[in-house]
Enzyme design. Sequence first.
Site, mmCIF file in Angstrom:
data_model
loop_
_atom_site.group_PDB
_atom_site.id
_atom_site.type_symbol
_atom_site.label_atom_id
_atom_site.label_comp_id
_atom_site.label_asym_id
_atom_site.label_seq_id
_atom_site.Cartn_x
_atom_site.Cartn_y
_atom_site.Cartn_z
ATOM 1 N N ASP A 140 4.768 4.310 6.497
ATOM 2 C CA ASP A 140 5.331 3.090 7.073
ATOM 3 C C ASP A 140 5.916 2.278 5.923
ATOM 4 O OD1 ASP A 140 2.990 2.009 5.945
ATOM 5 O OD2 ASP A 140 2.052 1.582 7.870
ATOM 6 N N ASN A 170 -6.904 13.187 1.114
ATOM 7 C CA ASN A 170 -5.905 12.189 1.516
ATOM 8 C C ASN A 170 -6.017 10.947 0.623
ATOM 9 O OD1 ASN A 170 -3.897 11.387 3.502
ATOM 10 N ND2 ASN A 170 -5.416 9.981 4.359
ATOM 11 N N HIS A 202 2.228 4.698 2.416
ATOM 12 C CA HIS A 202 2.410 3.305 2.857
ATOM 13 C C HIS A 202 3.360 2.678 1.842
ATOM 14 C CE1 HIS A 202 -0.556 3.467 6.004
ATOM 15 N NE2 HIS A 202 -1.420 4.004 5.165
ATOM 16 N N GLU A 250 0.730 9.004 6.387
ATOM 17 C CA GLU A 250 0.581 7.666 6.989
ATOM 18 C C GLU A 250 1.812 6.800 6.703
ATOM 19 O OE1 GLU A 250 -3.203 5.837 6.007
ATOM 20 O OE2 GLU A 250 -4.271 7.750 6.102
ATOM 21 N N GLU A 277 -9.480 8.919 0.055
ATOM 22 C CA GLU A 277 -9.410 7.809 -0.913
ATOM 23 C C GLU A 277 -10.589 7.772 -1.891
ATOM 24 O OE1 GLU A 277 -8.879 4.324 1.547
ATOM 25 O OE2 GLU A 277 -7.097 5.126 2.485
HETATM 26 O O1 9MR Z 1 -4.794 1.361 10.675
HETATM 27 C C1 9MR Z 1 -6.198 1.420 10.556
HETATM 28 C C2 9MR Z 1 -6.827 0.122 11.045
HETATM 29 O O2 9MR Z 1 -6.593 -0.026 12.438
HETATM 30 C C3 9MR Z 1 -8.320 0.122 10.761
HETATM 31 O O3 9MR Z 1 -8.871 -1.143 11.082
HETATM 32 C C4 9MR Z 1 -8.580 0.444 9.291
HETATM 33 C C5 9MR Z 1 -10.081 0.581 9.007
HETATM 34 O O4 9MR Z 1 -10.619 1.658 9.720
HETATM 35 O O5 9MR Z 1 -7.961 1.647 8.923
HETATM 36 C C6 9MR Z 1 -6.563 1.652 9.099
HETATM 37 O O6 9MR Z 1 -6.049 2.902 8.709
HETATM 38 C C7 9MR Z 1 -6.182 3.233 7.330
HETATM 39 C C8 9MR Z 1 -6.456 4.712 7.239
HETATM 40 O O7 9MR Z 1 -7.578 5.046 8.007
HETATM 41 C C9 9MR Z 1 -6.635 5.157 5.801
HETATM 42 N N1 9MR Z 1 -5.515 4.770 4.991
HETATM 43 C C10 9MR Z 1 -5.118 3.357 5.083
HETATM 44 C C11 9MR Z 1 -4.900 2.973 6.539
HETATM 45 C C12 9MR Z 1 -4.405 1.541 6.651
HETATM 46 O O8 9MR Z 1 -5.382 0.661 6.164
#
Ligand code: 9MR
Length: 402
Positions: free
Chosen positions: A295, A224, A264, A293, A179
């Site tokens: 959903d 990513n 997402h 990822e 990101e």
């Molecule tokens: O699903 C993840 C959540 O449990 C964590 O609190 C959060 C922060 O670390 O990250 C979420 O996963 C993210 C991923 O690492 C990167 N892309 C977006 C995802 C959803 O926020």
Amino acid sequence: MSETHSFSRRELLQGASMLAATTAMTALTGCGPKRSSSSGHGLPGVDVSGSHSLKAHAMDARMLFGFAVNTQKLRDDAAYRALVEQQCSIIVAENAMKWQALRPAIDQFSFADADALVEFAASRHIRLRGHNLCWHEALPEWFAKQVTAVNARQLLRDHIRTVAGRYAGRMHSWDVVNEAIDVKDGRPDGLRNTPWLQLIGTDYIEMAFRVARDADPSALLTYNEYGIEQETQDAAMKRAAVLLMLRRLKQRNVPLDAVGIQSHLQAQSAYGTGLQRFVRDCREIGLEVFLTEMDVNDRTLPSDIATRDITVARLYRSYLDLLLPERNVTAVLTWGVSDAGTWLNNGKDRAREDGLPQRPLLFDDHLRAKPAFVAVRETFDARRQAGALRSTPTPQKPLPKL
Ligand code: 9MR
């Protein structure tokens, strides 16, 4: 989705029998998805095991399929673990390999959960993605206090060397940088104004990839990103900025093998030729694409669960129908195993107005397959069938043998 829309409809018809059967079953027996998922419903009569699993259908389509997993559940919940083993040819830790998890202090590493995951995957012959080596979120609390322009470069380098080096030869891929683009930050190069950028400068990205390649020459090194999927102006601008960065990296011979499109998805949003073009542009510069990822955020859909589940399934179907014909798409992962524990049910801004939990994934909170499971599986079959007629090799390394 001009070009793809008719394709999706055709595919929808092909797959309609299963969904129709489920809906009919619901009407007749009352045991289909109706009210709260906590009452436990699934698709009666749908075999999800063995050759009917997503990993089996994905393999026939020359792809990998998997979930982001919660390492604690994987250890403590036998049913959760069994579903992962049954469905996945690849997994990724939802959180266990982030800085926050691995770095209790600036001079310490904590590898227990990550090591356990690596062992789990290896012992089951499941491939493993690493997520992630460099991100502006999920940084430990000490980061803001202790990291400065003087030590940041060395810290990032050491982190990547230590973590990627520890698992060298055992990873399918690493999200090396996560990101890094945010057009709204206003820079001409589109880079997000992250702590890494502020402390190291724009070459932190290139540096991270080079160090990762040295540390683990066999992992596919991945960039990513999210927010690049829709047909909106914002997403189009972000895609352009990502592509510009990827092209620049490639021109400089930075070791970069793949792009992760997080996926997402938002119910009722449009996905189409802009994203398809992006995937093709990636292919032209020699990049594989992973849908990392997936959903579906269902907060704008009605409360009725049957309607929601079918609408979510249709979106999975049309999204994958759009992208899976692209041969450089080689892996699909959903962000979570089941609706229980999805990140979409944490946080006010993602909550549904009716107070019901979101149902974004392929399995319900009793680990039963939902209509989206069938929809996704059928998109894998459509790719296999198309592949039999039209075989175009992927540009880079072939898929590892399964
Ligand atoms: O699903 C993840 C959540 O449990 C964590 O609190 C959060 C922060 O670390 O990250 C979420 O996963 C993210 C991923 O690492 C990167 N892309 C977006 C995802 C959803 O926020």
